[in-house]
Design a protein around this motif. Structure first.
Motif, PDB file in Angstrom:
ATOM      1  N   GLN A 182       0.502  12.171 -18.239  1.00 30.58           N
ATOM      2  CA  GLN A 182       0.294  10.795 -17.789  1.00 30.58           C
ATOM      3  C   GLN A 182       1.329   9.887 -18.438  1.00 30.58           C
ATOM      4  O   GLN A 182       1.339   9.708 -19.653  1.00 30.58           O
ATOM      5  N   THR A 183       2.193   9.331 -17.630  1.00 32.96           N
ATOM      6  CA  THR A 183       3.246   8.454 -18.126  1.00 32.96           C
ATOM      7  C   THR A 183       2.990   7.034 -17.643  1.00 32.96           C
ATOM      8  O   THR A 183       2.794   6.819 -16.440  1.00 32.96           O
ATOM      9  N   GLU A 186       1.529   3.189 -13.883  1.00 37.61           N
ATOM     10  CA  GLU A 186       1.651   4.620 -14.106  1.00 37.61           C
ATOM     11  C   GLU A 186       2.854   5.160 -13.335  1.00 37.61           C
ATOM     12  O   GLU A 186       3.114   4.753 -12.195  1.00 37.61           O
ATOM     13  N   ASN A 230       1.002  10.428 -28.424  1.00 39.67           N
ATOM     14  CA  ASN A 230       1.732  10.138 -27.196  1.00 39.67           C
ATOM     15  C   ASN A 230       1.010  10.710 -25.977  1.00 39.67           C
ATOM     16  O   ASN A 230       0.933  11.923 -25.783  1.00 39.67           O
ATOM     17  N   GLY A 251      13.996   8.043 -21.099  1.00 35.62           N
ATOM     18  CA  GLY A 251      12.736   8.759 -21.264  1.00 35.62           C
ATOM     19  C   GLY A 251      12.811   9.915 -22.231  1.00 35.62           C
ATOM     20  O   GLY A 251      12.120  10.921 -22.038  1.00 35.62           O
ATOM     21  N   THR A 263       4.104   2.728 -18.125  1.00 38.09           N
ATOM     22  CA  THR A 263       5.073   1.758 -18.624  1.00 38.09           C
ATOM     23  C   THR A 263       4.448   0.380 -18.524  1.00 38.09           C
ATOM     24  O   THR A 263       3.585   0.139 -17.674  1.00 38.09           O
ATOM     25  N   MET A 282      11.292   7.297 -14.381  1.00 37.51           N
ATOM     26  CA  MET A 282      11.229   6.481 -15.590  1.00 37.51           C
ATOM     27  C   MET A 282      12.096   5.241 -15.413  1.00 37.51           C
ATOM     28  O   MET A 282      13.257   5.344 -14.999  1.00 37.51           O
ATOM     29  N   THR A 325       6.419  13.238 -15.961  1.00 35.56           N
ATOM     30  CA  THR A 325       6.343  14.071 -17.156  1.00 35.56           C
ATOM     31  C   THR A 325       5.355  15.212 -16.934  1.00 35.56           C
ATOM     32  O   THR A 325       4.150  14.957 -16.813  1.00 35.56           O
ATOM     33  N   SER A 357       1.903  10.853 -23.021  1.00 29.43           N
ATOM     34  CA  SER A 357       2.770  11.521 -22.054  1.00 29.43           C
ATOM     35  C   SER A 357       2.631  13.036 -22.093  1.00 29.43           C
ATOM     36  O   SER A 357       2.876  13.715 -21.094  1.00 29.43           O
ATOM     37  N   TYR A 358       2.233  13.586 -23.240  1.00 29.72           N
ATOM     38  CA  TYR A 358       2.095  15.037 -23.339  1.00 29.72           C
ATOM     39  C   TYR A 358       0.965  15.579 -22.465  1.00 29.72           C
ATOM     40  O   TYR A 358       0.887  16.780 -22.219  1.00 29.72           O
TER      41      TYR A 358
END
Length: 358
Positions: free
Chosen positions: A96-97, A111, A90, A16, A99, A12, A116, A92-93
């Motif tokens: 897939q994260t 990505e 969200n 995060g 920024t 991150m 996460t 991210s759950y």
């Protein structure tokens, strides 16, 4: 450049923190990532299941969480609908994260691989997004009535009052009974009467600059000087740095197998609690420091004059922006209505008036 590369390397680029996870802070190997918080992952899964599979409304999910005694992300006994919406939205759950960077009008999405772990499958997440989209479209079609004080009116029982229109008449209704079945607070007040009275009360404050001066002098009279506040802030910064170093040590032991995930999770949770307490204290001190500095050369008379001039014939939109800017909070207690505002940097004591309830 360094933060972008950090993201591409699976770490991150900034803080995060996310409900359902513990964030391992730092720049080294095995850091800058999230690990599941076993105390909260079930709640995340339940919220998605209730919303997608059972079809519960946000209000019903709020009631269920309250009934189960599940505290909100900030530790309160009840969840706000906006908090649940953010959780359901969200990405991210799903594991897939991403920024984003914006430079020169161009946006770059990167990505962050493996940062996460997934708690929710993509199919469930997409189903939640589709339901929210349909709800938004339905809300537009209903054409809800506008309420000047929405989000600012609270009942004496402590709960927020929301806009309602029984029989076509705009009003504000207490939602206290939504949370506690043993409490039947059904206080309702006419919207037109309340909005007019509150606005007149707000304008009246600016006709008495001396009141604001007196209250601010009382507020800052007992606060220590800027130098002492700056020393305290530096001390907190040092303690926060020590906490970060401790988190780094925990991450290394976890990576080397010297600590189990359960033990590491407990220690990280304790560290996060300590960090949150220190950051709250720091925020308070910074607010005091800024207030002390601004009060030294604040021209209250001019500020009041300008406010009254700009608010002589405001549109509803300008009224609402002004009320929000002044941090207006209205508390309804039977016939009594208490109004408090924050102008220009510190709260002014509540003023009260009587208004006949519906």
């Amino acid at each position: 450049r360094g933060r972008k590369q950090r993201a591409r390397n699976g770490r991150m680029p900034a803080m995060g923190n996310l409900y359902g996870y513990l964030y391992v802070k730092g720049k080294g190997e095995g850091r800058g990532i999230r690990i599941p918080d076993t105390d909260k992952t079930n709640t995340v899964n339940n919220v998605f299941a209730w919303y997608v599979k059972e079809g519960l409304s946000l209000e019903s999910i709020q009631k269920r969480l309250y009934a189960l005694g599940v505290p909100s992300p900030n530790g309160k006994p009840y969840w706000h609908a906006s908090t649940i919406l953010r959780l359901l939205s969200n990405l991210s759950y799903t594991g897939q994260t991403v920024t984003k960077w914006t430079f020169g009008g161009n946006e770059e999405v990167i990505e962050v691989p493996g940062a996460t772990p997934a708690l929710i499958d993509r199919q469930t997440f997409d189903a939640a997004q589709e339901r929210m989209r349909l709800n938004r479209e339905d809300a537009k079609r209903r054409g809800k009535r506008d309420y000047l004080l929405r989000g600012m009116v609270f009942c004496a029982c402590g709960r927020r009052m929301v806009g309602a229109s029984p029989g076509g008449r705009r009003s504000y209704r207490c939602t206290g009974c939504n949370w506690n079945p043993d409490s039947h607070c059904e206080r309702t007040i006419v919207a037109d009467n309340l909005e007019h009275a509150v606005w007149e009360k707000i304008k009246a404050v600016f006709t008495d600059p001396q009141l604001i001066k007196t209250q601010m002098e009382q507020r800052f009279g007992d606060i220590q000087g800027a130098a002492e506040l700056e020393v305290q802030i530096k001390t907190i910064d040092a303690r926060l740095k020590a906490l970060a170093q401790g988190e780094g040590a925990i991450a290394r032991k976890l990576r080397l197998g010297e600590l189990s995930e359960d033990v590491a999770g407990k220690e990280l949770r304790q560290g996060q609690q300590d960090r949150a307490a220190l950051e709250r204290e720091k925020t308070t001190l910074i607010g005091q420091l800024e207030g002390v500095k601004r009060f030294a050369d604040l021209d209250i008379d001019t500020l009041c004059h300008n406010a009254l001039t700009n608010l002589e014939a405001p549109t509803p939109e300008i009224k609402r922006k002004a009320l929000q800017a002044f941090g207006t909070r209205i508390t309804v207690d039977g016939k009594e209505v208490r109004v408090s505002i924050a102008f220009p940097v510190e709260p002014i004591p509540e003023s009260s008036f009587e208004l006949q309830p519906l």
